[in-house]
Design a protein around this motif. Structure first.
Motif, PDB file in Angstrom:
ATOM      1  N   ASP A  43      76.902  36.112  54.296  1.00  0.00           N
ATOM      2  CA  ASP A  43      76.346  34.790  54.570  1.00  0.00           C
ATOM      3  C   ASP A  43      76.228  34.625  56.081  1.00  0.00           C
ATOM      4  OD1 ASP A  43      76.091  33.819  51.910  1.00  0.00           O
ATOM      5  OD2 ASP A  43      78.266  33.541  51.832  1.00  0.00           O
ATOM      6  N   PRO A  45      75.718  33.056  59.617  1.00  0.00           N
ATOM      7  CA  PRO A  45      75.936  31.706  60.170  1.00  0.00           C
ATOM      8  C   PRO A  45      74.606  31.028  60.489  1.00  0.00           C
ATOM      9  CG  PRO A  45      77.291  33.349  61.288  1.00  0.00           C
ATOM     10  CD  PRO A  45      76.302  34.100  60.452  1.00  0.00           C
ATOM     11  N   LYS A  46      74.626  29.720  60.621  1.00  0.00           N
ATOM     12  CA  LYS A  46      73.428  28.967  60.967  1.00  0.00           C
ATOM     13  C   LYS A  46      72.879  29.465  62.300  1.00  0.00           C
ATOM     14  CE  LYS A  46      71.721  24.238  61.585  1.00  0.00           C
ATOM     15  NZ  LYS A  46      72.095  22.803  61.667  1.00  0.00           N
ATOM     16  N   ASP A  47      71.564  29.609  62.373  1.00  0.00           N
ATOM     17  CA  ASP A  47      70.875  30.093  63.573  1.00  0.00           C
ATOM     18  C   ASP A  47      71.190  31.553  63.894  1.00  0.00           C
ATOM     19  OD1 ASP A  47      69.777  27.543  63.964  1.00  0.00           O
ATOM     20  OD2 ASP A  47      71.533  26.891  65.094  1.00  0.00           O
ATOM     21  N   SER A  48      71.697  32.289  62.907  1.00  0.00           N
ATOM     22  CA  SER A  48      71.995  33.701  63.127  1.00  0.00           C
ATOM     23  C   SER A  48      70.710  34.518  63.205  1.00  0.00           C
ATOM     24  CB  SER A  48      72.869  34.237  61.993  1.00  0.00           C
ATOM     25  OG  SER A  48      73.025  35.641  62.092  1.00  0.00           O
ATOM     26  N   SER A  49      70.783  35.642  63.909  1.00  0.00           N
ATOM     27  CA  SER A  49      69.652  36.574  63.965  1.00  0.00           C
ATOM     28  C   SER A  49      69.602  37.460  62.733  1.00  0.00           C
ATOM     29  CB  SER A  49      69.774  37.458  65.208  1.00  0.00           C
ATOM     30  OG  SER A  49      69.847  36.683  66.362  1.00  0.00           O
ATOM     31  N   SER A  51      70.051  38.266  58.484  1.00  0.00           N
ATOM     32  CA  SER A  51      69.702  37.644  57.207  1.00  0.00           C
ATOM     33  C   SER A  51      70.936  37.487  56.327  1.00  0.00           C
ATOM     34  CB  SER A  51      68.671  38.501  56.471  1.00  0.00           C
ATOM     35  OG  SER A  51      67.539  38.752  57.258  1.00  0.00           O
ATOM     36  N   SER A  52      70.975  36.411  55.558  1.00  0.00           N
ATOM     37  CA  SER A  52      71.986  36.305  54.505  1.00  0.00           C
ATOM     38  C   SER A  52      71.538  37.179  53.337  1.00  0.00           C
ATOM     39  CB  SER A  52      72.115  34.858  54.035  1.00  0.00           C
ATOM     40  OG  SER A  52      72.718  34.061  55.024  1.00  0.00           O
ATOM     41  N   GLU A 282      77.446  37.675  68.227  1.00  0.00           N
ATOM     42  CA  GLU A 282      77.095  38.569  67.109  1.00  0.00           C
ATOM     43  C   GLU A 282      77.213  40.028  67.538  1.00  0.00           C
ATOM     44  OE1 GLU A 282      73.862  35.822  64.681  1.00  0.00           O
ATOM     45  OE2 GLU A 282      73.221  36.942  66.450  1.00  0.00           O
TER      46      GLU A 282
END
Length: 430
Positions: A43, A45-49, A51-52, A282
């Motif tokens: 999952d 995180p929000k605004d992550s580079s 993909s979930s 990240e």
């Protein structure tokens, strides 16, 4: 069964064998694929580079998909009978640890005679072989993993095969270099320029949804683009990036394709535009625990390069696996005794660092360019924390010798590299 593909000529197969050995040695035989499917998924995180992604449902898989074991496919332009015998013995020994099979596929370079010579395809067409999945994979294979042979696996690769790719064509990892790249091609007598975005991925790692790959005619699109290309820099990598839409790409954490130079320095998107498409936070998460190392400074040419977060020389890690690779270890360890080129690179680079502090730096660097390498006194006292940087700088002198570059051009590039290293050296962020 888990299908993994490599492209390798006769000389590179021994390095591919080390990678295969590392894959088997890092497969946790105490866990089943079913266990891994239960614990897989990511999952973002929000605004992550990144993909979930979720895990596939093990119970929905076919009996073939549930079956444990790797099938390694080596694509080559030629494999001698002696090397084939070694691969058979390698397979038999590794099979005692975890089920595996090594298949070889000899492909004719003529199939790619219309493809451009560039990037990794500067001396042969091997990098393009991976594009023709249908030539060597059974139609029942729903996914495969392609890995470059200059990699080392430090994780249980089955976790990748547990990822639900959905309708994505492939999962890949962001390329570490600048994204100011392009490819040009002819279309209806016009020259079209396709500029790549921050989604540009490295083709050394490709987790491919074979069904989607075939349905979307990626091979045919790459071939058409290759035949009409007027400017291309990174061979198959540019072709794949130009033909696979961003909305059909699953972006995995860079730990799965951790470039060796990133142990030295990395510039992330929150520090500079058009660089590594992830945040510093990240990046550091992957830096502390890389799953697959992608070696730029090949361990069979460099006995020493960069150190990891635990201050281990990453090339030493590769040689540990080389020393335990059945059938190939004796040949590899014999080679190890004759590796000296990296010392030349490092010594030249260390001299550059000293020259940058001197008012006579121009003349020092001019002398390094003009001086024959066999008259160089090799330095064995270069600190580990700058050894890799020295190797990078030393290559500038080799390049200047080969292409008759001026000392001033070396000074400017070296100063920029030193400044970048000082600012973005990975250990500065620990």
């Amino acid at each position: 069964m888990f299908h993994i593909i490599f492209s390798s000529d006769e000389n590179y197969i021994k390095y591919t064998a080390v990678l295969i050995n590392s894959i088997i040695k890092n497969t946790n035989i105490n866990l089943s694929f079913k266990d891994i499917c239960k614990n897989s998924g990511f999952d973002a995180p929000k605004d992550s580079s990144f993909s979930s992604y979720k895990a596939i449902n093990f119970d929905d898989l076919s009996s073939e998909q549930k079956q444990e074991g790797y099938i390694f496919h080596i694509l080559s332009d030629n494999i001698s009978s002696q090397t084939q015998n070694k691969l058979n013995s390698l397979q038999n020994e590794l099979n005692q640890i975890y089920p595996c099979q090594i298949l070889t596929h000899v492909i004719d370079d003529k199939e790619f005679s219309n493809f451009p010579i560039s990037g990794a395809a500067h001396s042969n067409f091997l990098p393009y072989y991976r594009l023709k999945l249908k030539n060597y994979l059974n139609p029942s294979v729903d996914r495969c993993l392609y890995l470059d042979s200059d990699m080392l696996c430090l994780c249980d690769l089955r976790e990748l095969f547990a990822i639900d790719l959905k309708d994505n064509i492939l999962a890949a990892i962001n390329d570490p270099g600048s994204k100011k790249r392009k490819i040009k091609y002819k279309q209806n007598s016009n020259i079209i320029t396709h500029k790549f975005t921050n989604d540009y991925f490295n083709s050394g790692f490709l987790l491919i949804n074979t069904k989607a790959y075939i349905e979307n005619k990626i091979e045919q699109k790459c071939q058409s683009l290759a035949q009409n290309a007027t400017y291309i820099k990174a061979a198959d990598q540019d072709l794949l990036n130009a033909t696979i839409p961003a909305n059909k790409l699953l972006k995995l954490p860079i730990s799965y394709n951790f470039s060796s130079i990133s142990f030295c320095f990395a510039i992330c998107k929150d520090e500079q535009n058009h660089r590594l498409n992830c945040s510093r936070a990240e990046f550091m998460q992957s830096y502390k625990k890389p799953k697959i190392i992608h070696y730029g400074e090949k361990p069979w040419r460099f006995l020493k390069s960069y150190t990891d977060s635990q201050n281990r020389n990453i090339n030493d890690i590769w040689w540990e696996y080389a020393a335990s690779t059945p059938e190939f270890k004796d040949e590899l360890m014999a080679m190890r005794n004759d590796i000296n080129e990296y010392k030349i690179f490092a010594t030249l680079g260390f001299e550059i660092l000293k020259a940058l502090k001197s008012i006579f730096g121009y003349f020092v660097i001019k002398n390094l360019i003009d001086k024959p390498l066999d008259n160089l006194n090799l330095n064995s006292e270069i600190p580990d924390d700058i050894f890799g940087l020295c190797c990078i700088l030393g290559e500038m002198i080799i390049h200047a010798k080969r292409h008759k570059k001026s000392p001033l051009s070396v000074i400017l590039k070296a100063y920029k590299m030193k400044t970048t290293f000082t600012k973005y050296n990975t250990k500065n962020f620990l």
